[in-house]
Design a protein around this motif. Structure first.
Motif, PDB file in Angstrom:
ATOM      1  N   ARG A  23       5.258 -15.359   0.587  1.00 36.56           N
ATOM      2  CA  ARG A  23       6.157 -15.016  -0.438  1.00 36.56           C
ATOM      3  C   ARG A  23       7.518 -14.264   0.027  1.00 36.56           C
ATOM      4  N   ARG A  24       8.485 -14.057  -0.411  1.00 37.58           N
ATOM      5  CA  ARG A  24       9.719 -13.452  -0.085  1.00 37.58           C
ATOM      6  C   ARG A  24      10.177 -12.179  -0.649  1.00 37.58           C
ATOM      7  N   ASN A  25      11.005 -11.368  -0.120  1.00 41.15           N
ATOM      8  CA  ASN A  25      11.595 -10.241  -0.803  1.00 41.15           C
ATOM      9  C   ASN A  25      10.380  -9.405  -1.464  1.00 41.15           C
ATOM     10  N   LEU A  26       9.292  -9.137  -0.786  1.00 43.62           N
ATOM     11  CA  LEU A  26       8.316  -8.256  -1.299  1.00 43.62           C
ATOM     12  C   LEU A  26       8.797  -6.878  -1.299  1.00 43.62           C
ATOM     13  N   HIS A  27       8.354  -6.079  -2.397  1.00 46.19           N
ATOM     14  CA  HIS A  27       8.751  -4.731  -2.655  1.00 46.19           C
ATOM     15  C   HIS A  27       7.405  -3.921  -2.555  1.00 46.19           C
ATOM     16  N   PHE A  28       7.370  -3.186  -1.518  1.00 41.36           N
ATOM     17  CA  PHE A  28       6.238  -2.026  -1.099  1.00 41.36           C
ATOM     18  C   PHE A  28       6.772  -0.657  -1.967  1.00 41.36           C
ATOM     19  N   PHE A  29       5.881   0.079  -2.779  1.00 40.99           N
ATOM     20  CA  PHE A  29       6.414   1.441  -3.097  1.00 40.99           C
ATOM     21  C   PHE A  29       5.126   2.264  -2.458  1.00 40.99           C
ATOM     22  N   PHE A  30       5.699   3.226  -1.571  1.00 37.84           N
ATOM     23  CA  PHE A  30       4.707   4.191  -0.991  1.00 37.84           C
ATOM     24  C   PHE A  30       4.874   5.564  -1.560  1.00 37.84           C
ATOM     25  N   VAL A  31       3.669   6.162  -1.707  1.00 39.80           N
ATOM     26  CA  VAL A  31       3.550   7.587  -1.966  1.00 39.80           C
ATOM     27  C   VAL A  31       2.629   8.322  -0.745  1.00 39.80           C
ATOM     28  N   ALA A  32       3.311   9.131  -0.040  1.00 42.04           N
ATOM     29  CA  ALA A  32       3.014   9.974   0.896  1.00 42.04           C
ATOM     30  C   ALA A  32       3.237  11.353   0.717  1.00 42.04           C
ATOM     31  N   GLY A  33       2.467  12.285   0.936  1.00 45.83           N
ATOM     32  CA  GLY A  33       2.525  13.697   0.339  1.00 45.83           C
ATOM     33  C   GLY A  33       2.649  14.684   1.381  1.00 45.83           C
ATOM     34  N   GLU A  34       2.282  14.473   2.617  1.00 47.16           N
ATOM     35  CA  GLU A  34       2.288  15.491   3.787  1.00 47.16           C
ATOM     36  C   GLU A  34       2.636  14.891   4.965  1.00 47.16           C
ATOM     37  N   GLU A 110       8.960  -2.089 -10.586  1.00 46.81           N
ATOM     38  CA  GLU A 110       8.064  -3.539 -10.536  1.00 46.81           C
ATOM     39  C   GLU A 110       7.681  -3.800  -9.259  1.00 46.81           C
ATOM     40  N   PRO A 111       7.115  -3.040  -8.239  1.00 48.90           N
ATOM     41  CA  PRO A 111       7.012  -3.342  -7.112  1.00 48.90           C
ATOM     42  C   PRO A 111       5.767  -4.371  -6.704  1.00 48.90           C
ATOM     43  N   ASP A 112       5.662  -4.966  -5.784  1.00 44.47           N
ATOM     44  CA  ASP A 112       4.611  -6.204  -5.537  1.00 44.47           C
ATOM     45  C   ASP A 112       3.283  -5.296  -5.224  1.00 44.47           C
ATOM     46  N   PHE A 113       3.590  -4.138  -4.432  1.00 45.40           N
ATOM     47  CA  PHE A 113       2.483  -3.279  -3.875  1.00 45.40           C
ATOM     48  C   PHE A 113       2.687  -1.956  -4.000  1.00 45.40           C
ATOM     49  N   VAL A 114       1.706  -1.144  -4.314  1.00 42.91           N
ATOM     50  CA  VAL A 114       1.838   0.511  -4.532  1.00 42.91           C
ATOM     51  C   VAL A 114       1.043   0.679  -3.372  1.00 42.91           C
TER      52      VAL A 114
END
Length: 381
Positions: A23-34, A110-114
């Motif tokens: 796949r191309r142009n993948l979108h990752f949404f990260f959530v790191a809290g510390e 609408e990310p591909d991965f959270v």
């Protein structure tokens, strides 16, 4: 010995790579809290970029390390740096407001991965809400850093069911965690980022060197006075709870021994640390240092004679640097009561958990504000 129990795999997301590479142009949404999650998230982003030929879009909640790897922040990571039971209550309205904003942001982008990193109190609520969304089944959800279910008594069937139903992949740091979770969930062991550093990994895997006239490495032999390194934690709450105690250690030991005192902290905590040090009249006695890069932090640790550290991932850095350490943690009486009743493990520090032995001097006693307990333990070690 420590590294022999840690997998050296750095091929993170290996089970997704076939799909990812197609796949191309993948979108990752990260959530790191510390801060520790920021280091892990940065390492993961770096690994993903090295494996994926096309540009990746990386957005979400993170810190300076993740920003350095290309994260476009949607919110400030410091808003999530809260832990404990009663300690969380004053921050509940703010956390729920952030949760709603994060859900909205993910829904619109609408990310591909959270990818949620640690901070399970916030992240598991986020994951549960996302799975209710119409597109929830299409977005892959990955959690990095296993919840410490293995450290709590009981079967915990509901938690296991939650993880198996809602996660597509769990990334864990240690082999014993992979063994625990892989029976009901797709699990990959990455190893701690501290052991991704080639030089440190080679050093950790070397056989013990023969003893010489001095047991200290050259970097320690060159220091005229021994250096006691203080690590008060990476959260505001931790620093406020522990630094006053550590400063009393400085006051007590400084009057009896010829020592240099250093506090190693992160940039976002420096102002708070400086204010607390100055308010105790110890500004001239303590050097406050901020280092972001993990490799530089460990190299600095290697030049210290001993350390007193708040329990956390920093204890792995101290172990990699071969620094004798006292590991501490202070909480309110209610949290202590619950921890004693629920804990299924003997140790609080990660090196001890990995080795299963008392590798560091752990004080199994109530922490006193005057710091006398710590002064005595550090002096004896």
């Amino acid at each position: 010995m420590l590294s022999s129990k840690i997998t050296s795999s750095v091929c993170i997301f290996r089970r997704f790579h076939v799909a990812v590479m197609q796949r191309r142009n993948l979108h990752f949404f990260f959530v790191a809290g510390e801060p520790s999650g920021d280091v892990l998230g940065a390492s993961l982003i770096r690994s993903l970029r090295s494996k994926h030929p096309a540009p990746l879009k990386v957005t979400g909640i993170g810190g300076p390390n993740m920003e350095r790897e290309g994260l476009v922040k949607t919110a400030d990571m410091d808003q999530l740096a809260v832990m404990g039971f009663l300690e969380v209550l004053p921050h509940v309205p703010r956390l729920y407001s952030l949760l709603r904003r994060t859900i909205k942001c993910i829904r619109e982008s609408e990310p591909d991965f959270v990818v949620t990193v640690d901070s399970k109190g916030f992240n598991f609520r986020l994951i549960k809400a996302l799975r209710r969304e119409p597109r929830g089944s299409k977005t892959k959800i990955v959690h990095y850093v296993a919840p410490s279910m293995w450290a709590i008594k009981g079967e915990q069937r509901e938690k296991k069911m939650f993880l198996s139903r809602n996660l597509d992949l769990l990334l864990v740091l240690f082999p014993f965690e992979q063994q625990y979770f892989s029976s009901f969930l797709r699990t990959v062991c990455t190893g701690p980022p501290v052991f991704e550093l080639a030089a440190i990994r080679r050093r950790a895997m070397q056989a013990p060197v023969e003893s010489t006239s001095s047991s200290l490495p050259p970097s320690k032999q060159q220091i005229s006075d021994p250096v006691l390194l203080l690590l008060p934690g990476s959260r505001v709450q931790e620093v406020r709870q522990h630094l006053p105690i550590l400063l009393e250690v400085v006051r007590s030991m400084g009057s009896k021994h010829c020592l240099q005192f250093r506090i190693l902290t992160i940039l976002s905590m420096k102002e708070l640390v400086d204010n607390l040090v100055e308010s105790r009249g110890l500004k001239e006695s303590i050097q406050v240092i901020t280092l972001l890069d993990v490799e530089k932090r460990i190299e600095h640790m290697r030049g210290c004679s001993a350390a007193v550290a708040v329990s956390g991932t920093v204890t792995l850095e101290l172990a990699a640097a071969d620094v004798p350490s006292v590991v501490i943690y202070r909480s309110n009486m209610f949290t202590q009561f619950l921890a004693k009743r629920l804990a299924a493990v003997e140790f609080i520090s990660l090196p001890n958990l990995l080795l299963g032995v008392t590798y560091e001097n752990i004080l199994c006693c109530r922490m006193k504000r005057d710091g006398q307990v710590f002064s005595q333990a550090t002096a004896e070690s």
